[in-house]
Design an enzyme around this catalytic site. Structure first.
Site, PDB file in Angstrom:
ATOM      1  N   GLY A  12       1.216  -1.522  -0.303  1.00  0.00           N
ATOM      2  CA  GLY A  12       0.266   0.338  -0.036  1.00  0.00           C
ATOM      3  C   GLY A  12       1.023   1.283   0.137  1.00  0.00           C
ATOM      4  O   GLY A  12       1.815   1.727   0.054  1.00  0.00           O
ATOM      5  N   ASP A  13       0.837   2.333  -0.128  1.00  0.00           N
ATOM      6  CA  ASP A  13       0.862   3.676  -0.292  1.00  0.00           C
ATOM      7  C   ASP A  13       1.992   3.873  -1.364  1.00  0.00           C
ATOM      8  O   ASP A  13       2.820   4.342  -1.190  1.00  0.00           O
ATOM      9  CB  ASP A  13       1.459   4.078   1.082  1.00  0.00           C
ATOM     10  CG  ASP A  13       0.805   3.745   2.190  1.00  0.00           C
ATOM     11  OD1 ASP A  13      -0.252   3.901   2.216  1.00  0.00           O
ATOM     12  OD2 ASP A  13       1.032   3.450   3.305  1.00  0.00           O
ATOM     13  N   GLU A  14       1.955   2.570  -2.007  1.00  0.00           N
ATOM     14  CA  GLU A  14       2.938   3.235  -3.530  1.00  0.00           C
ATOM     15  C   GLU A  14       2.529   4.618  -4.513  1.00  0.00           C
ATOM     16  O   GLU A  14       3.081   5.486  -4.911  1.00  0.00           O
ATOM     17  CB  GLU A  14       2.438   1.634  -4.332  1.00  0.00           C
ATOM     18  CG  GLU A  14       2.779   0.804  -4.422  1.00  0.00           C
ATOM     19  CD  GLU A  14       1.295   0.301  -3.735  1.00  0.00           C
ATOM     20  OE1 GLU A  14       0.854   1.000  -2.888  1.00  0.00           O
ATOM     21  OE2 GLU A  14       0.998  -1.230  -2.678  1.00  0.00           O
ATOM     22  N   LYS A  16      -0.934   5.239  -5.559  1.00  0.00           N
ATOM     23  CA  LYS A  16      -1.946   5.226  -6.726  1.00  0.00           C
ATOM     24  C   LYS A  16      -2.492   6.330  -6.791  1.00  0.00           C
ATOM     25  O   LYS A  16      -2.938   6.672  -7.899  1.00  0.00           O
ATOM     26  CB  LYS A  16      -2.012   3.853  -6.369  1.00  0.00           C
ATOM     27  CG  LYS A  16      -1.589   2.569  -5.994  1.00  0.00           C
ATOM     28  CD  LYS A  16      -2.411   1.055  -5.612  1.00  0.00           C
ATOM     29  CE  LYS A  16      -2.737   1.844  -4.271  1.00  0.00           C
ATOM     30  NZ  LYS A  16      -2.453   1.145  -3.111  1.00  0.00           N
ATOM     31  N   GLY A  17      -2.818   6.859  -6.037  1.00  0.00           N
ATOM     32  CA  GLY A  17      -3.681   8.240  -6.308  1.00  0.00           C
ATOM     33  C   GLY A  17      -3.503   8.744  -7.313  1.00  0.00           C
ATOM     34  O   GLY A  17      -4.074   9.020  -7.916  1.00  0.00           O
ATOM     35  N   GLY A  40      -6.274   5.997   2.022  1.00  0.00           N
ATOM     36  CA  GLY A  40      -5.446   7.090   2.054  1.00  0.00           C
ATOM     37  C   GLY A  40      -4.998   7.610   0.326  1.00  0.00           C
ATOM     38  O   GLY A  40      -3.783   6.943   0.588  1.00  0.00           O
ATOM     39  N   HIS A  41      -5.397   8.373  -0.348  1.00  0.00           N
ATOM     40  CA  HIS A  41      -5.233   8.172  -1.485  1.00  0.00           C
ATOM     41  C   HIS A  41      -4.528   9.801  -2.064  1.00  0.00           C
ATOM     42  O   HIS A  41      -5.771  11.021  -1.303  1.00  0.00           O
ATOM     43  CB  HIS A  41      -6.145   7.709  -2.336  1.00  0.00           C
ATOM     44  CG  HIS A  41      -6.401   6.457  -2.997  1.00  0.00           C
ATOM     45  ND1 HIS A  41      -7.170   5.340  -3.750  1.00  0.00           N
ATOM     46  CD2 HIS A  41      -5.119   5.552  -2.413  1.00  0.00           C
ATOM     47  CE1 HIS A  41      -6.699   4.189  -3.735  1.00  0.00           C
ATOM     48  NE2 HIS A  41      -5.721   4.188  -2.654  1.00  0.00           N
ATOM     49  N   ARG A 141     -23.045 -13.383   6.462  1.00  0.00           N
ATOM     50  CA  ARG A 141     -23.640 -12.528   6.115  1.00  0.00           C
ATOM     51  C   ARG A 141     -24.601 -12.219   6.974  1.00  0.00           C
ATOM     52  O   ARG A 141     -26.190 -12.370   7.108  1.00  0.00           O
ATOM     53  CB  ARG A 141     -24.201 -14.137   5.466  1.00  0.00           C
ATOM     54  CG  ARG A 141     -23.932 -14.823   4.154  1.00  0.00           C
ATOM     55  CD  ARG A 141     -23.501 -15.952   4.196  1.00  0.00           C
ATOM     56  NE  ARG A 141     -23.486 -16.817   5.429  1.00  0.00           N
ATOM     57  CZ  ARG A 141     -23.188 -18.439   5.212  1.00  0.00           C
ATOM     58  NH1 ARG A 141     -23.563 -19.032   4.365  1.00  0.00           N
ATOM     59  NH2 ARG A 141     -22.641 -18.632   6.788  1.00  0.00           N
ATOM     60  N   GLN A 222      -5.547  -0.167  -0.881  1.00  0.00           N
ATOM     61  CA  GLN A 222      -3.672  -1.136  -0.093  1.00  0.00           C
ATOM     62  C   GLN A 222      -3.220  -1.979  -1.598  1.00  0.00           C
ATOM     63  O   GLN A 222      -2.702  -0.837  -2.441  1.00  0.00           O
ATOM     64  CB  GLN A 222      -4.508  -1.758   0.587  1.00  0.00           C
ATOM     65  CG  GLN A 222      -5.565  -1.211   1.785  1.00  0.00           C
ATOM     66  CD  GLN A 222      -6.917  -1.038   1.768  1.00  0.00           C
ATOM     67  OE1 GLN A 222      -7.513  -2.098   0.836  1.00  0.00           O
ATOM     68  NE2 GLN A 222      -7.004  -0.171   2.134  1.00  0.00           N
ATOM     69  N   ARG A 301       0.205   7.642  10.695  1.00  0.00           N
ATOM     70  CA  ARG A 301       1.626   7.133  11.763  1.00  0.00           C
ATOM     71  C   ARG A 301       2.538   6.542  11.133  1.00  0.00           C
ATOM     72  O   ARG A 301       2.721   6.746   9.949  1.00  0.00           O
ATOM     73  CB  ARG A 301       1.161   5.398  11.563  1.00  0.00           C
ATOM     74  CG  ARG A 301      -0.253   5.071  12.679  1.00  0.00           C
ATOM     75  CD  ARG A 301      -0.178   3.528  12.537  1.00  0.00           C
ATOM     76  NE  ARG A 301      -1.022   2.854  11.467  1.00  0.00           N
ATOM     77  CZ  ARG A 301      -1.646   1.666  11.302  1.00  0.00           C
ATOM     78  NH1 ARG A 301      -0.684   0.664  12.380  1.00  0.00           N
ATOM     79  NH2 ARG A 301      -1.966   1.610  10.847  1.00  0.00           N
ATOM     80  N   ASP A 331      12.317   9.907  -6.886  1.00  0.00           N
ATOM     81  CA  ASP A 331      13.257  11.378  -6.719  1.00  0.00           C
ATOM     82  C   ASP A 331      14.008  11.565  -4.911  1.00  0.00           C
ATOM     83  O   ASP A 331      14.724  11.966  -4.983  1.00  0.00           O
ATOM     84  CB  ASP A 331      12.004  12.693  -6.674  1.00  0.00           C
ATOM     85  CG  ASP A 331      10.528  12.453  -6.040  1.00  0.00           C
ATOM     86  OD1 ASP A 331      10.577  11.608  -6.535  1.00  0.00           O
ATOM     87  OD2 ASP A 331      10.369  13.815  -5.630  1.00  0.00           O
ATOM     88  N   GLY A 414       8.818  13.798  -8.638  1.00  0.00           N
ATOM     89  CA  GLY A 414       7.659  14.635  -7.738  1.00  0.00           C
ATOM     90  C   GLY A 414       7.012  14.640  -7.739  1.00  0.00           C
ATOM     91  O   GLY A 414       5.339  13.424  -8.034  1.00  0.00           O
TER      92      GLY A 414
HETATM   93  P1  IMP Z   1      -7.411  -2.893   8.014  1.00  0.00           P
HETATM   94  O1  IMP Z   1      -7.004  -2.595   6.358  1.00  0.00           O
HETATM   95  O2  IMP Z   1      -7.364  -0.849   8.631  1.00  0.00           O
HETATM   96  O3  IMP Z   1      -7.600  -3.336   8.494  1.00  0.00           O
HETATM   97  O4  IMP Z   1      -6.016  -2.747   8.398  1.00  0.00           O
HETATM   98  C1  IMP Z   1      -5.221  -3.929   8.208  1.00  0.00           C
HETATM   99  C2  IMP Z   1      -3.394  -3.525   7.635  1.00  0.00           C
HETATM  100  O5  IMP Z   1      -3.632  -2.541   6.428  1.00  0.00           O
HETATM  101  C3  IMP Z   1      -2.410  -2.774   9.176  1.00  0.00           C
HETATM  102  O6  IMP Z   1      -1.486  -3.597   8.275  1.00  0.00           O
HETATM  103  C4  IMP Z   1      -2.814  -1.508   8.547  1.00  0.00           C
HETATM  104  O7  IMP Z   1      -1.563  -0.719   8.273  1.00  0.00           O
HETATM  105  C5  IMP Z   1      -2.949  -2.209   6.840  1.00  0.00           C
HETATM  106  N1  IMP Z   1      -3.526  -0.841   5.684  1.00  0.00           N
HETATM  107  C6  IMP Z   1      -4.896  -1.404   5.371  1.00  0.00           C
HETATM  108  N2  IMP Z   1      -5.265  -0.050   4.712  1.00  0.00           N
HETATM  109  C7  IMP Z   1      -4.114   0.452   4.304  1.00  0.00           C
HETATM  110  C8  IMP Z   1      -4.100   2.182   3.139  1.00  0.00           C
HETATM  111  O8  IMP Z   1      -4.433   2.190   2.345  1.00  0.00           O
HETATM  112  N3  IMP Z   1      -1.889   2.021   2.684  1.00  0.00           N
HETATM  113  C9  IMP Z   1      -1.234   1.345   4.045  1.00  0.00           C
HETATM  114  N4  IMP Z   1      -1.229   0.547   4.699  1.00  0.00           N
HETATM  115  C10 IMP Z   1      -2.768   0.601   4.784  1.00  0.00           C
END
Ligand code: IMP
Length: 423
Positions: A12-14, A16-17, A40-41, A141, A222, A301, A331, A414
Protein backbone atom coordinates in the site's frame (compact mmCIF):
# COMPACT_ATOMS: atom_id res chain seq x y z
CA UNK A 1 -7.21 0.69 -22.33
CA UNK A 2 -10.85 -0.06 -22.21
CA UNK A 3 -10.62 -1.74 -18.74
CA UNK A 4 -7.39 -1.19 -16.86
CA UNK A 5 -6.74 -2.28 -13.29
CA UNK A 6 -4.45 -0.18 -11.14
CA UNK A 7 -3.05 -2.25 -8.32
CA UNK A 8 -0.63 -1.58 -5.49
CA UNK A 9 2.37 -3.87 -5.92
CA UNK A 10 3.76 -3.52 -2.39
CA UNK A 11 2.19 -2.91 1.07
CA UNK A 12 0.00 0.00 0.00
CA UNK A 13 0.90 3.69 -0.15
CA UNK A 14 2.64 3.25 -3.51
CA UNK A 15 1.25 6.53 -4.83
CA UNK A 16 -1.66 4.97 -6.70
CA UNK A 17 -3.82 8.08 -6.19
CA UNK A 18 -1.53 10.12 -8.38
CA UNK A 19 -1.36 7.49 -11.14
CA UNK A 20 -5.15 7.00 -11.06
CA UNK A 21 -5.60 10.76 -11.26
CA UNK A 22 -3.27 10.90 -14.25
CA UNK A 23 -5.01 8.07 -16.13
CA UNK A 24 -8.44 9.34 -15.08
CA UNK A 25 -7.88 12.28 -17.41
CA UNK A 26 -8.27 9.86 -20.32
CA UNK A 27 -10.96 7.65 -18.75
CA UNK A 28 -14.73 7.79 -18.69
CA UNK A 29 -15.37 5.78 -15.52
CA UNK A 30 -13.21 5.22 -12.42
CA UNK A 31 -14.30 2.39 -10.10
CA UNK A 32 -12.91 1.40 -6.72
CA UNK A 33 -13.35 -2.34 -6.25
CA UNK A 34 -12.39 -3.07 -2.61
CA UNK A 35 -11.38 -1.57 0.72
CA UNK A 36 -12.93 1.26 2.63
CA UNK A 37 -11.88 4.28 4.65
CA UNK A 38 -8.62 2.50 5.54
CA UNK A 39 -7.26 3.71 2.19
CA UNK A 40 -5.57 7.04 1.85
CA UNK A 41 -5.09 8.43 -1.63
CA UNK A 42 -3.35 11.75 -2.06
CA UNK A 43 -3.67 13.67 -5.32
CA UNK A 44 -1.99 16.99 -6.04
CA UNK A 45 -3.68 18.70 -8.98
CA UNK A 46 -3.59 22.33 -10.07
CA UNK A 47 -1.52 23.21 -6.99
CA UNK A 48 -4.21 21.83 -4.66
CA UNK A 49 -3.85 18.76 -2.46
CA UNK A 50 -6.76 16.35 -2.17
CA UNK A 51 -6.80 13.47 0.29
CA UNK A 52 -9.35 10.72 -0.13
CA UNK A 53 -10.18 7.77 2.05
CA UNK A 54 -13.24 6.50 0.26
CA UNK A 55 -14.01 8.52 -2.84
CA UNK A 56 -12.46 7.23 -6.07
CA UNK A 57 -9.69 9.62 -7.10
CA UNK A 58 -11.42 10.18 -10.47
CA UNK A 59 -14.01 12.41 -8.81
CA UNK A 60 -11.80 15.51 -9.02
CA UNK A 61 -11.63 15.11 -12.80
CA UNK A 62 -15.43 15.00 -13.01
CA UNK A 63 -15.45 11.36 -14.16
CA UNK A 64 -18.20 8.89 -13.30
CA UNK A 65 -16.80 7.59 -10.01
CA UNK A 66 -17.96 4.26 -8.66
CA UNK A 67 -17.68 2.52 -5.31
CA UNK A 68 -18.12 -1.11 -6.35
CA UNK A 69 -19.74 -4.03 -4.54
CA UNK A 70 -16.41 -5.12 -3.06
CA UNK A 71 -16.04 -1.92 -1.03
CA UNK A 72 -17.09 -1.22 2.54
CA UNK A 73 -18.57 2.24 3.01
CA UNK A 74 -18.58 4.34 6.15
CA UNK A 75 -21.34 6.84 5.32
CA UNK A 76 -20.11 9.39 7.84
CA UNK A 77 -16.63 9.43 6.29
CA UNK A 78 -18.01 9.43 2.75
CA UNK A 79 -20.40 12.33 3.38
CA UNK A 80 -17.59 14.24 5.10
CA UNK A 81 -15.47 13.87 1.96
CA UNK A 82 -18.38 14.82 -0.30
CA UNK A 83 -19.05 17.96 1.76
CA UNK A 84 -15.42 18.95 1.72
CA UNK A 85 -15.12 18.51 -2.03
CA UNK A 86 -18.28 20.50 -2.68
CA UNK A 87 -17.01 23.27 -0.41
CA UNK A 88 -13.92 23.38 -2.65
CA UNK A 89 -16.09 23.70 -5.75
CA UNK A 90 -15.84 20.08 -6.99
CA UNK A 91 -19.16 18.42 -7.86
CA UNK A 92 -19.88 14.97 -6.40
CA UNK A 93 -22.81 14.44 -8.75
CA UNK A 94 -20.93 11.70 -10.73
CA UNK A 95 -20.56 9.48 -7.64
CA UNK A 96 -22.28 6.07 -7.91
CA UNK A 97 -22.34 3.58 -5.05
CA UNK A 98 -23.11 -0.11 -5.48
CA UNK A 99 -26.16 -1.21 -3.51
CA UNK A 100 -24.26 -4.43 -2.77
CA UNK A 101 -21.38 -2.70 -0.99
CA UNK A 102 -21.47 -3.17 2.77
CA UNK A 103 -21.86 -0.43 5.35
CA UNK A 104 -19.44 0.19 8.15
CA UNK A 105 -21.57 0.60 11.26
CA UNK A 106 -20.49 2.29 14.50
CA UNK A 107 -20.02 -1.08 16.21
CA UNK A 108 -17.50 -2.11 13.55
CA UNK A 109 -15.32 0.83 14.46
CA UNK A 110 -15.77 0.16 18.20
CA UNK A 111 -14.91 -3.54 17.77
CA UNK A 112 -11.87 -2.79 15.57
CA UNK A 113 -10.52 -0.48 18.27
CA UNK A 114 -11.38 -2.74 21.20
CA UNK A 115 -10.01 -5.88 19.54
CA UNK A 116 -6.69 -4.20 18.68
CA UNK A 117 -6.40 -2.99 22.28
CA UNK A 118 -7.08 -6.51 23.50
CA UNK A 119 -4.43 -8.03 21.24
CA UNK A 120 -1.86 -5.73 22.88
CA UNK A 121 1.64 -6.53 21.56
CA UNK A 122 0.14 -9.02 19.06
CA UNK A 123 -1.99 -6.37 17.39
CA UNK A 124 -2.17 -6.13 13.60
CA UNK A 125 -1.89 -2.36 13.61
CA UNK A 126 -5.14 -1.83 11.70
CA UNK A 127 -6.31 1.65 10.76
CA UNK A 128 -9.09 1.12 13.37
CA UNK A 129 -11.76 2.28 10.93
CA UNK A 130 -13.97 -0.78 11.29
CA UNK A 131 -12.92 -2.32 7.98
CA UNK A 132 -12.05 -5.83 9.25
CA UNK A 133 -15.21 -6.24 11.38
CA UNK A 134 -17.40 -5.01 8.48
CA UNK A 135 -15.90 -7.59 6.09
CA UNK A 136 -16.24 -10.26 8.80
CA UNK A 137 -19.98 -9.55 9.07
CA UNK A 138 -20.27 -9.62 5.29
CA UNK A 139 -18.71 -13.11 5.21
CA UNK A 140 -20.92 -14.20 8.13
CA UNK A 141 -23.94 -12.92 6.13
CA UNK A 142 -25.12 -10.58 8.84
CA UNK A 143 -23.87 -7.35 7.24
CA UNK A 144 -25.95 -4.29 6.39
CA UNK A 145 -25.63 -3.14 2.81
CA UNK A 146 -25.82 0.18 1.01
CA UNK A 147 -29.14 -0.88 -0.55
CA UNK A 148 -30.60 -1.17 2.96
CA UNK A 149 -30.36 2.63 3.06
CA UNK A 150 -33.12 2.78 0.46
CA UNK A 151 -35.83 1.75 2.92
CA UNK A 152 -35.93 3.36 6.36
CA UNK A 153 -38.02 0.54 7.83
CA UNK A 154 -35.71 -2.24 6.67
CA UNK A 155 -32.70 -0.25 7.81
CA UNK A 156 -34.07 0.19 11.32
CA UNK A 157 -34.98 -3.49 11.55
CA UNK A 158 -31.51 -4.62 10.51
CA UNK A 159 -29.86 -2.25 12.96
CA UNK A 160 -32.12 -3.59 15.70
CA UNK A 161 -31.21 -7.23 14.93
CA UNK A 162 -27.50 -6.44 14.72
CA UNK A 163 -27.45 -4.45 17.95
CA UNK A 164 -28.99 -7.30 19.93
CA UNK A 165 -25.77 -9.24 19.29
CA UNK A 166 -23.18 -6.49 18.91
CA UNK A 167 -24.06 -4.80 22.18
CA UNK A 168 -23.55 -8.09 24.00
CA UNK A 169 -20.08 -8.39 22.47
CA UNK A 170 -19.19 -4.81 23.20
CA UNK A 171 -20.29 -4.92 26.81
CA UNK A 172 -19.39 -8.47 27.86
CA UNK A 173 -16.28 -9.21 25.79
CA UNK A 174 -14.71 -5.83 25.30
CA UNK A 175 -16.07 -3.85 28.25
CA UNK A 176 -17.07 -1.09 25.81
CA UNK A 177 -20.16 1.14 25.65
CA UNK A 178 -23.26 -0.28 23.88
CA UNK A 179 -25.15 1.60 21.13
CA UNK A 180 -28.77 2.86 21.25
CA UNK A 181 -31.12 1.81 18.45
CA UNK A 182 -32.80 5.22 18.10
CA UNK A 183 -29.51 7.01 17.98
CA UNK A 184 -27.91 4.76 15.32
CA UNK A 185 -31.11 4.45 13.24
CA UNK A 186 -31.59 8.23 13.32
CA UNK A 187 -28.01 8.91 12.23
CA UNK A 188 -28.09 6.35 9.43
CA UNK A 189 -31.45 7.63 8.17
CA UNK A 190 -29.89 11.10 7.83
CA UNK A 191 -26.93 9.58 5.94
CA UNK A 192 -29.41 7.65 3.78
CA UNK A 193 -31.15 10.83 2.69
CA UNK A 194 -27.88 12.23 1.44
CA UNK A 195 -26.61 9.04 -0.24
CA UNK A 196 -29.80 7.65 -1.84
CA UNK A 197 -29.45 9.60 -5.11
CA UNK A 198 -26.01 8.04 -5.59
CA UNK A 199 -26.98 4.38 -5.09
CA UNK A 200 -26.93 2.54 -8.42
CA UNK A 201 -26.53 -0.79 -10.19
CA UNK A 202 -22.84 -0.20 -10.76
CA UNK A 203 -22.17 -3.61 -12.32
CA UNK A 204 -24.63 -2.69 -15.08
CA UNK A 205 -23.19 0.81 -15.33
CA UNK A 206 -19.63 -0.46 -15.87
CA UNK A 207 -20.80 -3.15 -18.31
CA UNK A 208 -22.67 -0.57 -20.37
CA UNK A 209 -19.67 1.74 -20.37
CA UNK A 210 -17.43 -1.07 -21.64
CA UNK A 211 -19.96 -2.08 -24.32
CA UNK A 212 -20.06 1.52 -25.49
CA UNK A 213 -16.26 1.42 -25.90
CA UNK A 214 -15.64 3.75 -22.99
CA UNK A 215 -12.50 3.61 -20.92
CA UNK A 216 -12.84 2.24 -17.42
CA UNK A 217 -10.22 2.41 -14.71
CA UNK A 218 -10.53 -0.10 -11.88
CA UNK A 219 -8.80 1.37 -8.85
CA UNK A 220 -7.43 -0.91 -6.14
CA UNK A 221 -6.74 0.25 -2.61
CA UNK A 222 -3.94 -0.98 -0.29
CA UNK A 223 -1.51 -3.38 -2.00
CA UNK A 224 -0.66 -6.94 -2.99
CA UNK A 225 1.10 -7.87 0.26
CA UNK A 226 -1.92 -6.70 2.27
CA UNK A 227 -4.21 -9.06 0.32
CA UNK A 228 -6.31 -11.27 2.58
CA UNK A 229 -5.43 -14.42 0.59
CA UNK A 230 -2.06 -13.65 -0.95
CA UNK A 231 -0.51 -11.15 1.46
CA UNK A 232 1.51 -11.54 4.63
CA UNK A 233 -1.36 -12.96 6.71
CA UNK A 234 -2.39 -12.09 9.43
CA UNK A 235 -0.75 -8.68 8.87
CA UNK A 236 -3.10 -7.91 6.00
CA UNK A 237 -6.32 -6.09 5.31
CA UNK A 238 -9.65 -7.92 5.12
CA UNK A 239 -10.26 -7.61 1.39
CA UNK A 240 -8.47 -8.56 -1.84
CA UNK A 241 -6.50 -5.70 -3.36
CA UNK A 242 -5.02 -8.03 -6.03
CA UNK A 243 -6.15 -7.57 -9.61
CA UNK A 244 -8.38 -10.65 -9.80
CA UNK A 245 -10.68 -9.03 -7.28
CA UNK A 246 -11.24 -6.09 -9.62
CA UNK A 247 -13.69 -8.23 -11.59
CA UNK A 248 -15.57 -9.54 -8.54
CA UNK A 249 -15.51 -6.23 -6.71
CA UNK A 250 -16.92 -4.42 -9.74
CA UNK A 251 -19.28 -7.11 -11.04
CA UNK A 252 -17.77 -7.76 -14.47
CA UNK A 253 -16.13 -10.84 -15.97
CA UNK A 254 -12.35 -11.24 -15.69
CA UNK A 255 -12.12 -11.38 -19.48
CA UNK A 256 -13.18 -7.72 -19.63
CA UNK A 257 -9.87 -6.61 -18.13
CA UNK A 258 -7.26 -5.64 -20.69
CA UNK A 259 -4.36 -4.20 -18.71
CA UNK A 260 -3.04 -4.51 -15.18
CA UNK A 261 -0.86 -1.58 -14.19
CA UNK A 262 1.11 -2.26 -11.02
CA UNK A 263 2.25 0.69 -8.96
CA UNK A 264 5.39 0.42 -6.85
CA UNK A 265 7.55 2.96 -5.11
CA UNK A 266 11.25 3.08 -6.02
CA UNK A 267 11.73 1.85 -2.46
CA UNK A 268 9.18 0.20 -0.11
CA UNK A 269 7.17 1.22 2.93
CA UNK A 270 4.90 -0.64 5.26
CA UNK A 271 2.60 0.65 8.02
CA UNK A 272 1.52 -1.46 10.92
CA UNK A 273 3.14 -4.61 12.22
CA UNK A 274 4.57 -7.60 10.36
CA UNK A 275 7.81 -8.94 8.89
CA UNK A 276 9.71 -6.77 6.41
CA UNK A 277 13.01 -8.22 5.09
CA UNK A 278 14.39 -5.13 3.34
CA UNK A 279 13.52 -2.70 6.15
CA UNK A 280 16.08 0.15 6.21
CA UNK A 281 18.33 0.91 9.12
CA UNK A 282 19.01 4.35 10.52
CA UNK A 283 19.87 6.97 9.42
CA UNK A 284 18.40 5.94 6.02
CA UNK A 285 14.93 5.15 7.38
CA UNK A 286 14.43 8.58 8.95
CA UNK A 287 15.83 10.37 5.91
CA UNK A 288 13.52 8.55 3.49
CA UNK A 289 10.56 9.12 5.81
CA UNK A 290 11.33 12.80 5.80
CA UNK A 291 12.06 13.16 2.07
CA UNK A 292 9.11 11.01 1.02
CA UNK A 293 6.68 12.36 3.67
CA UNK A 294 6.10 8.79 4.73
CA UNK A 295 3.32 9.23 7.24
CA UNK A 296 -0.08 7.53 6.94
CA UNK A 297 -2.79 9.55 5.15
CA UNK A 298 -5.48 8.03 7.35
CA UNK A 299 -3.76 7.56 10.69
CA UNK A 300 -0.73 9.88 10.51
CA UNK A 301 1.41 6.92 11.68
CA UNK A 302 5.08 6.73 10.70
CA UNK A 303 5.60 4.37 7.78
CA UNK A 304 8.51 1.90 7.93
CA UNK A 305 10.82 2.44 4.92
CA UNK A 306 12.77 -0.33 3.19
CA UNK A 307 14.99 -0.75 0.13
CA UNK A 308 13.30 -1.88 -3.06
CA UNK A 309 12.43 -5.56 -2.73
CA UNK A 310 12.38 -7.34 -6.08
CA UNK A 311 11.44 -10.70 -4.55
CA UNK A 312 8.19 -9.18 -3.30
CA UNK A 313 7.70 -7.22 -6.51
CA UNK A 314 8.26 -10.31 -8.68
CA UNK A 315 5.53 -11.98 -6.60
CA UNK A 316 3.22 -9.00 -7.20
CA UNK A 317 3.82 -9.29 -10.95
CA UNK A 318 2.84 -12.96 -10.73
CA UNK A 319 -0.29 -12.82 -8.57
CA UNK A 320 -1.73 -9.77 -10.32
CA UNK A 321 -0.66 -10.53 -13.88
CA UNK A 322 0.92 -7.08 -14.05
CA UNK A 323 1.34 -6.01 -17.68
CA UNK A 324 3.28 -2.84 -16.93
CA UNK A 325 4.61 -1.03 -13.91
CA UNK A 326 4.59 2.56 -12.69
CA UNK A 327 7.52 3.32 -10.38
CA UNK A 328 6.78 6.29 -8.13
CA UNK A 329 8.87 8.58 -5.94
CA UNK A 330 12.20 7.95 -7.68
CA UNK A 331 13.13 11.51 -6.66
CA UNK A 332 13.19 10.49 -2.97
CA UNK A 333 16.28 8.37 -3.68
CA UNK A 334 18.17 11.26 -5.33
CA UNK A 335 20.14 11.96 -2.19
CA UNK A 336 21.82 8.61 -1.68
CA UNK A 337 25.23 7.60 -3.08
CA UNK A 338 24.46 3.92 -3.06
CA UNK A 339 21.15 2.16 -3.55
CA UNK A 340 20.78 -1.43 -2.37
CA UNK A 341 18.10 -3.46 -4.16
CA UNK A 342 16.97 -6.76 -2.68
CA UNK A 343 17.23 -9.35 -5.47
CA UNK A 344 16.89 -12.60 -3.52
CA UNK A 345 16.07 -13.85 -0.03
CA UNK A 346 18.38 -16.08 1.97
CA UNK A 347 16.21 -18.64 3.75
CA UNK A 348 16.88 -20.24 7.16
CA UNK A 349 18.23 -23.40 5.43
CA UNK A 350 20.91 -21.27 3.71
CA UNK A 351 19.35 -21.45 0.23
CA UNK A 352 18.80 -18.29 -1.76
CA UNK A 353 15.63 -17.74 -3.75
CA UNK A 354 14.28 -15.11 -6.16
CA UNK A 355 10.73 -16.31 -5.38
CA UNK A 356 8.51 -15.13 -2.55
CA UNK A 357 8.38 -17.84 0.14
CA UNK A 358 5.12 -19.75 0.31
CA UNK A 359 5.60 -20.56 4.00
CA UNK A 360 5.23 -17.85 6.66
CA UNK A 361 8.24 -19.00 8.72
CA UNK A 362 10.53 -18.73 5.68
CA UNK A 363 9.30 -15.21 5.08
CA UNK A 364 9.61 -14.21 8.74
CA UNK A 365 13.26 -15.30 8.77
CA UNK A 366 14.23 -14.30 5.23
CA UNK A 367 17.43 -12.25 4.97
CA UNK A 368 17.67 -9.84 2.03
CA UNK A 369 20.45 -10.37 -0.54
CA UNK A 370 21.28 -6.99 -2.04
CA UNK A 371 22.82 -5.73 -5.24
CA UNK A 372 24.08 -2.22 -4.73
CA UNK A 373 23.46 0.27 -7.53
CA UNK A 374 25.05 3.67 -7.93
CA UNK A 375 23.00 6.72 -6.87
CA UNK A 376 22.68 9.83 -9.08
CA UNK A 377 23.04 12.50 -6.38
CA UNK A 378 21.17 15.23 -8.27
CA UNK A 379 17.53 16.37 -8.34
CA UNK A 380 15.34 14.80 -11.03
CA UNK A 381 12.04 16.60 -10.51
CA UNK A 382 12.51 18.80 -13.58
CA UNK A 383 12.86 15.81 -15.94
CA UNK A 384 10.29 15.92 -18.73
CA UNK A 385 11.28 12.75 -20.57
CA UNK A 386 13.42 9.66 -19.96
CA UNK A 387 16.38 11.35 -21.64
CA UNK A 388 16.39 14.05 -18.94
CA UNK A 389 16.99 11.50 -16.19
CA UNK A 390 20.61 11.07 -15.00
CA UNK A 391 22.26 7.93 -16.35
CA UNK A 392 22.32 6.23 -12.93
CA UNK A 393 18.58 6.86 -12.47
CA UNK A 394 17.90 5.32 -15.88
CA UNK A 395 20.12 2.39 -14.92
CA UNK A 396 18.11 1.89 -11.71
CA UNK A 397 14.84 1.73 -13.64
CA UNK A 398 16.28 -0.53 -16.34
CA UNK A 399 17.70 -2.89 -13.72
CA UNK A 400 14.24 -3.36 -12.20
CA UNK A 401 12.72 -3.84 -15.63
CA UNK A 402 15.27 -6.53 -16.53
CA UNK A 403 14.94 -8.38 -13.25
CA UNK A 404 11.13 -8.44 -13.37
CA UNK A 405 10.75 -8.85 -17.13
CA UNK A 406 8.03 -6.23 -17.10
CA UNK A 407 7.96 -2.89 -18.85
CA UNK A 408 8.12 0.21 -16.65
CA UNK A 409 5.81 2.64 -18.40
CA UNK A 410 5.77 5.54 -15.94
CA UNK A 411 8.30 6.97 -13.50
CA UNK A 412 7.28 9.42 -10.77
CA UNK A 413 9.77 12.22 -10.20
CA UNK A 414 7.90 14.48 -7.75
CA UNK A 415 4.60 14.96 -5.97
CA UNK A 416 2.53 17.05 -8.45
CA UNK A 417 0.39 15.51 -11.20
CA UNK A 418 2.84 16.77 -13.84
CA UNK A 419 5.91 15.12 -12.30
CA UNK A 420 5.72 11.86 -14.20
CA UNK A 421 7.98 10.66 -16.97
CA UNK A 422 6.33 8.37 -19.53
CA UNK A 423 8.74 5.88 -21.04
P1 IMP B 1 -7.15 -2.52 8.20
O1 IMP B 1 -7.26 -2.53 6.71
O2 IMP B 1 -7.52 -1.21 8.82
O3 IMP B 1 -7.86 -3.67 8.83
O4 IMP B 1 -5.61 -2.73 8.57
C1 IMP B 1 -4.93 -3.95 8.31
C2 IMP B 1 -3.50 -3.71 7.84
O5 IMP B 1 -3.52 -3.07 6.57
C3 IMP B 1 -2.68 -2.76 8.74
O6 IMP B 1 -1.33 -3.18 8.71
C4 IMP B 1 -2.82 -1.41 8.06
O7 IMP B 1 -1.74 -0.55 8.37
C5 IMP B 1 -2.80 -1.84 6.62
N1 IMP B 1 -3.47 -0.89 5.72
C6 IMP B 1 -4.79 -0.74 5.53
N2 IMP B 1 -5.03 0.20 4.61
C7 IMP B 1 -3.83 0.64 4.19
C8 IMP B 1 -3.43 1.59 3.20
O8 IMP B 1 -4.22 2.22 2.50
N3 IMP B 1 -2.09 1.75 3.07
C9 IMP B 1 -1.19 1.06 3.79
N4 IMP B 1 -1.52 0.15 4.70
C10 IMP B 1 -2.84 -0.06 4.91
Amino acid sequence: MPATVIVGAQWGDEGKGKIVDLLAQESDVVCRYQGGPNAGHTVIAGGETFKFRLLPSGIISGKVSVLGAGCVVDPEVLIGEMDELEARGVSVEPLRISGNAHLIMPWHVAIDQASERRLGPLQIGTTRRGVGPAYADKAARIGIRVQDLLDAKILRQKIDVALAEKNLWLERIYGAEPFELDDVAGRYERYAQRLRPHVADTSLLVDRALRAGQRVLLEGAQGTLLDLDHGTYPFVTSSNPTAGAAATGTGIGPNRIDEVLGVAKAYVTRVGAGPFPSEMEEPFASRVRELGAEYGTVTGRERRPGWLDLVALRYAVRVNGITSLAVTKLDVLSEFDELPICVRYRLPDGNETPDFPAHQSDFHHAEPVYEVLRGWAEPIDAAEGPADLPEAARAYVEFVERELEVEISLVGTGAPRESVVAR
